[in-house]
Design a protein around this motif. Structure first.
Motif, short mmCIF file in Angstrom:
data_model
loop_
_atom_site.label_atom_id
_atom_site.label_comp_id
_atom_site.label_asym_id
_atom_site.label_seq_id
_atom_site.Cartn_x
_atom_site.Cartn_y
_atom_site.Cartn_z
N GLU A 44 -28.36 31.92 11.56
CA GLU A 44 -27.65 31.49 12.76
C GLU A 44 -26.39 32.33 12.92
O GLU A 44 -25.73 32.67 11.93
CB GLU A 44 -27.27 30.01 12.68
CG GLU A 44 -28.43 29.05 12.62
CD GLU A 44 -27.96 27.61 12.55
OE1 GLU A 44 -26.97 27.27 13.25
OE2 GLU A 44 -28.56 26.82 11.80
N ILE A 46 -22.69 32.47 15.08
CA ILE A 46 -21.71 31.79 15.93
C ILE A 46 -20.63 32.79 16.32
O ILE A 46 -20.13 33.53 15.46
CB ILE A 46 -21.05 30.61 15.19
CG1 ILE A 46 -22.08 29.55 14.83
CG2 ILE A 46 -19.93 30.00 16.03
CD1 ILE A 46 -21.56 28.48 13.87
N SER A 48 -16.81 32.80 18.13
CA SER A 48 -15.77 31.85 18.51
C SER A 48 -14.47 32.57 18.84
O SER A 48 -14.23 33.68 18.38
CB SER A 48 -15.53 30.84 17.38
OG SER A 48 -14.82 31.42 16.31
N GLU A 59 -19.65 36.03 25.39
CA GLU A 59 -20.87 35.25 25.59
C GLU A 59 -21.73 35.87 26.69
O GLU A 59 -22.96 36.01 26.53
CB GLU A 59 -20.51 33.82 25.96
CG GLU A 59 -21.70 32.89 26.11
CD GLU A 59 -21.29 31.47 26.44
OE1 GLU A 59 -22.19 30.61 26.46
OE2 GLU A 59 -20.08 31.22 26.66
N SER A 63 -25.41 37.56 26.11
CA SER A 63 -26.51 36.88 26.79
C SER A 63 -27.39 37.83 27.58
O SER A 63 -28.52 37.49 27.95
CB SER A 63 -25.97 35.79 27.72
OG SER A 63 -25.38 34.74 26.97
N GLY A 68 -29.86 32.63 23.78
CA GLY A 68 -30.52 31.68 22.89
C GLY A 68 -30.49 32.08 21.42
O GLY A 68 -30.97 31.33 20.57
N THR A 71 -24.59 30.99 19.19
CA THR A 71 -23.84 29.86 19.72
C THR A 71 -22.40 30.28 19.94
O THR A 71 -21.79 30.91 19.06
CB THR A 71 -23.87 28.66 18.75
OG1 THR A 71 -25.23 28.32 18.47
CG2 THR A 71 -23.14 27.47 19.33
N ILE A 73 -18.54 29.01 20.62
CA ILE A 73 -17.72 27.80 20.49
C ILE A 73 -16.24 28.17 20.63
O ILE A 73 -15.73 29.05 19.92
CB ILE A 73 -17.93 27.14 19.11
CG1 ILE A 73 -19.40 26.76 18.91
CG2 ILE A 73 -17.04 25.90 18.97
CD1 ILE A 73 -19.70 26.24 17.52
#
Length: 216
Positions: A44, A46, A48, A59, A63, A68, A71, A73
């Protein structure tokens, strides 16, 4: 997607181990996270940032090709993040980095850190908080950067005062980048000594001599 990793980013990426959950804290454009996704380095990923606006840019960029697969945050350090196995924090001051880590009870098992200043404080924090410093060196990519790679360990790390100040691998390996970094410091102290009066003049002379000894 075009991913123009600079020497600095390539150096940091090369220190990542892989596996589990990875967080790029203060991710900037998300270049390292993107490379990690493309290489399948982690289970995974992330990204941030404390700034929602800055995070949105990263992001949207990721994308375009990796929707997908990560993540995003908004978070001040680890405050809003779930469990993280490995983290990268780069381009921030050492005091900010240590404050982020101090607030996190469930600290990542592995850290790659690139403090812009106060690297000594980062080293002292890590050694005092259950980490063993695996790599600790300086390199140049237009500017000088300090990289500290640490892993949680039951083994007590033993750092000397000089190693806290300058980095253990720098003192062992004495790379050309580190020598150049020290020479720049010597020049700075020498120029300051020319315009100083006692006792500052003597203090600067002592610092200059110690630096010369380090890179012999």
């Amino acid at each position: 997607m075009n991913n123009p990793l600079t020497k600095r980013l390539k150096t940091l990426y090369a220190e990542l181990k892989g596996g589990g959950v990875f967080a790029d804290v203060g991710c900037d454009h998300g270049y390292i996270a993107e490379k990690a996704i493309e290489d399948g380095l982690f289970d995974e990923v992330i990204i941030s940032d404390i700034s929602a606006k800055c995070l949105k840019k990263a992001e949207e960029r990721l994308s375009e090709s990796h929707i997908g697969e990560f993540t995003a945050i908004v978070s001040d350090g680890f405050d809003n993040l779930p469990h993280v196995d490995e983290a990268l924090i780069s381009g921030m001051g050492g005091e900010i980095i240590t404050a982020m880590l101090a607030r996190r009870a469930d600290k990542p098992s592995r850290l790659t850190l690139q403090p812009m200043k106060n690297a000594e404080k980062v080293r002292r924090f890590l050694v005092g908080n259950g980490y063993f410093i695996a790599r600790d060196y300086t390199f140049k990519d237009w500017k000088y950067y300090h990289v500290i790679v640490a892993e949680k360990s039951d083994k007590k790390d033993e750092y000397s005062e000089d190693e806290f100040i300058f980095g253990r691998d720098n003192l062992k390996e004495k790379s050309e980048d580190f020598k150049e970094f020290v020479r720049d410091k010597i020049k700075l102290f020498s120029e300051a000594a020319e315009n100083a009066e006692s006792p500052e003049k003597e203090m600067l002379a002592e610092k200059t001599e110690k630096l010369r000894e380090l890179i012999k």
